[in-house]
Design an enzyme around this catalytic site. Sequence first.
Site, PDB file in Angstrom:
ATOM      1  N   GLU A   1      -5.243  -7.509  -3.829  1.00 46.41           N
ATOM      2  CA  GLU A   1      -6.076  -6.471  -4.455  1.00 46.41           C
ATOM      3  C   GLU A   1      -7.136  -6.418  -4.326  1.00 46.41           C
ATOM      4  O   GLU A   1      -8.025  -7.264  -4.131  1.00 46.41           O
ATOM      5  CB  GLU A   1      -5.329  -5.618  -5.598  1.00 46.41           C
ATOM      6  CG  GLU A   1      -3.895  -5.501  -6.263  1.00 46.41           C
ATOM      7  CD  GLU A   1      -3.269  -5.123  -5.606  1.00 46.41           C
ATOM      8  OE1 GLU A   1      -3.611  -3.662  -5.214  1.00 46.41           O
ATOM      9  OE2 GLU A   1      -2.042  -4.813  -5.129  1.00 46.41           O
TER      10      GLU A   1
ATOM     11  N   ASN B   1      -0.921  -2.782   2.227  1.00 42.40           N
ATOM     12  CA  ASN B   1       0.570  -2.304   1.388  1.00 42.40           C
ATOM     13  C   ASN B   1       0.680  -0.802   1.154  1.00 42.40           C
ATOM     14  O   ASN B   1      -0.084  -0.212   0.429  1.00 42.40           O
ATOM     15  CB  ASN B   1       0.467  -3.473   0.069  1.00 42.40           C
ATOM     16  CG  ASN B   1       1.464  -3.088  -0.371  1.00 42.40           C
ATOM     17  OD1 ASN B   1       3.044  -2.435   0.252  1.00 42.40           O
ATOM     18  ND2 ASN B   1       2.026  -3.813  -1.707  1.00 42.40           N
TER      19      ASN B   1
ATOM     20  N   ARG C   1      -2.861  13.268 -12.354  1.00 48.62           N
ATOM     21  CA  ARG C   1      -3.515  13.656 -11.301  1.00 48.62           C
ATOM     22  C   ARG C   1      -3.009  14.988 -10.563  1.00 48.62           C
ATOM     23  O   ARG C   1      -4.107  15.854  -9.787  1.00 48.62           O
ATOM     24  CB  ARG C   1      -3.641  12.353 -10.228  1.00 48.62           C
ATOM     25  CG  ARG C   1      -4.716  11.695 -11.590  1.00 48.62           C
ATOM     26  CD  ARG C   1      -5.030  10.531 -10.292  1.00 48.62           C
ATOM     27  NE  ARG C   1      -3.832   9.536  -9.728  1.00 48.62           N
ATOM     28  CZ  ARG C   1      -4.318   8.505  -8.769  1.00 48.62           C
ATOM     29  NH1 ARG C   1      -5.397   8.178  -7.755  1.00 48.62           N
ATOM     30  NH2 ARG C   1      -2.924   7.953  -8.735  1.00 48.62           N
TER      31      ARG C   1
END
Length: 457
Positions: free
Chosen positions: A155, A170, A16
Amino acid sequence: MSNRYAVILAAGQGTRMKSKLYKVLHPVCGKPMVQHVVDQIMKLDIQEIVTIIGHGAEKVKAQLGKQSRYALQEQQLGTAHAVMQAQEMLAGKDGVTIVVCGDTPLIKAETMLSLFKHHEELGAKATILTALIKEPTGYGRIIRNGMGLVEKIVEHKDATEAEREINEINTGTYCFDNAALFEALKNVSNENVQGEYYLPDVIEILKNQGEIVTAFQTNEFEETLGVNDRVALAEAERIMRNRTNEFHMRNGVTIIDPANTYIETDVVIGQDTVLLPGTSIIGNTVIGTECQIGPNSEIDTCEIGEETVIRQSVAHYSKIGSRVNIGPFAHIRPDSAISDEVKIGNFVEIKKAVFGHGSKASHLSYIGDAEVGSNVNIGCGSITVNYDGKNKYLTKIEDDVFIGCNSNLVAPVTVGKGAYVAAGSTITKNVPGQALSIARAQQVNKENYVDKLNLKK
């Protein structure tokens, strides 16, 4: 206190970033991200650092050198798989291991030390570094039980509506009991959509074994920022610059416009020095007390004494004394040594030259490959002619010399102590001490010459 180890995850390419440069080598305030992480870890009492390398492995090793040992992750199969590569070096050792990503350049040694202490005091097998964030979308949420211990990490995509309201996330930095970590890694599965081995799965494994899993919350989310693209890189740069400027201001440096002053992290600046807007101070620069730098000056890896003024000028890899006045628009090129109380004025370029105490080059001169003594005056437009097209030669100007305006000193040449060089001279031979040297064509005046030219029109 138990033995402490560190594993730095630095194997990713960072697609990226859209760059030929590997992600962890992108600089923040002039220093590669992974070097920032190592520098902070080196402040702790760490027995061994292992950096997990992959893409750009040799360049990462060249950057960090002997500060770390290295383990190669040939295929990038997830964060747990990365830590597994350190097994040969760390497995079976008693102690605590911190796992930190090489793309988190803002993390502080103080925070990592607090994480270690929290982990050891609670007798935990795993401790997660967490942070509070107003907009936690995309981050794993920390679910705690009534005792404050970690129940699980959820998640974002798997979280319920209630769990998504939790803003403790986290950060991806962990402390583990070292032996428990490598035992648990044996049980991590890659049965997921990506087919990768994830380090947070170790948390779940240890929790299911009835081990204590806890979390330590940092007060600053910013220091946990992971850099994955150029936008995040710019944000990290902004935060690091602000942090660095604040450090110097709190230590007695005046920065007139912090938003437009750029100081790299290894720079040292003395008290009561003033930095004016547009100033860039980088590399291993050391600046003494009561100096004034700027506006719009660039200083790279220079040693500068006390009470020196540098205005709108550039100085690289040189030593500059005390009570020196440089600029505006001067250029101090590498390997120059400028003594105390020297004046280097506007549009003067100094290159690989020694400038003695109290000497002056006030305007429009080039002094390259030269040894200039004390109390020398170099007139406007004077040049040391150091290059013959193939080789460079040295010019020596001894103490108390006066060089008249628009003089050329064609090296190799020496001008002796106390000598005078007449304005407009081109000196090709040595000048004895106390002599006056005149080396210019005899003036000829042709009477009525202009009238004759006009008659021809």
